[in-house]
Motif scaffolding. Structure first.
Motif, PDB file in Angstrom:
ATOM      1  N   LYS A  59     -29.683  30.436 -65.601  1.00 44.69           N
ATOM      2  CA  LYS A  59     -30.754  31.256 -64.658  1.00 44.69           C
ATOM      3  C   LYS A  59     -29.631  32.584 -64.326  1.00 44.69           C
ATOM      4  O   LYS A  59     -30.321  33.636 -64.409  1.00 44.69           O
ATOM      5  N   PRO A  83     -30.523  27.132 -59.173  1.00 47.43           N
ATOM      6  CA  PRO A  83     -31.938  26.980 -59.393  1.00 47.43           C
ATOM      7  C   PRO A  83     -32.503  26.496 -58.186  1.00 47.43           C
ATOM      8  O   PRO A  83     -31.945  25.726 -57.552  1.00 47.43           O
ATOM      9  N   GLU A  84     -33.802  26.806 -58.088  1.00 50.87           N
ATOM     10  CA  GLU A  84     -34.612  26.552 -57.020  1.00 50.87           C
ATOM     11  C   GLU A  84     -35.189  24.962 -57.356  1.00 50.87           C
ATOM     12  O   GLU A  84     -35.418  24.769 -58.563  1.00 50.87           O
ATOM     13  N   GLU A  87     -38.117  24.953 -59.585  1.00 52.34           N
ATOM     14  CA  GLU A  87     -37.982  25.588 -60.943  1.00 52.34           C
ATOM     15  C   GLU A  87     -37.607  24.341 -61.805  1.00 52.34           C
ATOM     16  O   GLU A  87     -36.505  23.714 -61.603  1.00 52.34           O
ATOM     17  N   GLU A  91     -38.684  25.859 -67.645  1.00 57.73           N
ATOM     18  CA  GLU A  91     -38.981  26.943 -67.230  1.00 57.73           C
ATOM     19  C   GLU A  91     -37.746  28.184 -67.381  1.00 57.73           C
ATOM     20  O   GLU A  91     -37.960  29.269 -67.631  1.00 57.73           O
ATOM     21  N   ILE A  92     -36.686  27.435 -66.800  1.00 60.89           N
ATOM     22  CA  ILE A  92     -35.532  28.435 -66.529  1.00 60.89           C
ATOM     23  C   ILE A  92     -34.891  28.537 -68.092  1.00 60.89           C
ATOM     24  O   ILE A  92     -34.793  29.938 -68.456  1.00 60.89           O
TER      25      ILE A  92
END
Length: 146
Positions: A59, A83-84, A87, A91-92
């Motif tokens: 990220k 990272p959230e 997420e 996706e990252i």
């Protein structure tokens, strides 16, 4: 413990941008490879007291490239390493790949002298974090090599 065969430097074209982008792509692939085969929560597992983890490195590198080449300014660099929860790893990693493609396209027509410092900086930054990823992955499951 998985041990991958290490690979040598990339083959590139003869021009300066070919060499710079070739090495940057090589390092990007090495970082992404360190996330492969790991599920949740391993890909988010911090290996050091600072909380650094594989997904956070990917990220962060996405934000670095967007900042330096695509003009998407980042002011809270520490947050780019986190990272959230919503997420996903997929996706990252996909965002990193998409950003890499956009960066490569942005520099394709640029004068080498205009992008030399930036590409060299991206190589340095990505190589530094690729080394971190090597260590984190080995701590997680013993996997080594590219």
């Amino acid at each position: 413990m998985a041990r991958r065969r290490d690979v040598g430097p990339p083959k590139t074209g003869p021009e300066e941008k070919d060499v710079l982008l070739g090495f940057l792509d090589y390092l990007r692939a090495a970082v992404i490879a360190k996330t492969e085969g790991l599920g949740e929560p391993a890909v988010r597992t911090p290996g050091v007291p600072s909380g650094t983890n594989l997904l956070g490195l990917v990220k962060h590198l996405t934000h670095v490239e967007r900042h330096w080449v695509l003009g998407e300014r980042t002011t809270r660099w520490a947050a780019t390493f986190r990272p959230e929860p919503e997420e996903t790893a997929a996706e990252i990693v996909a965002a990193y790949r998409e950003t890499a493609a956009r960066v490569n396209a942005a520099v394709a027509d640029a004068d080498p002298a205009e992008v030399r410092w930036t590409l060299t900086h991206l190589i340095e930054e990505t190589a530094r974090h690729a080394g971190h990823a090597d260590i984190l992955r080995e701590l997680i499951d013993g996997a080594t090599g590219r």
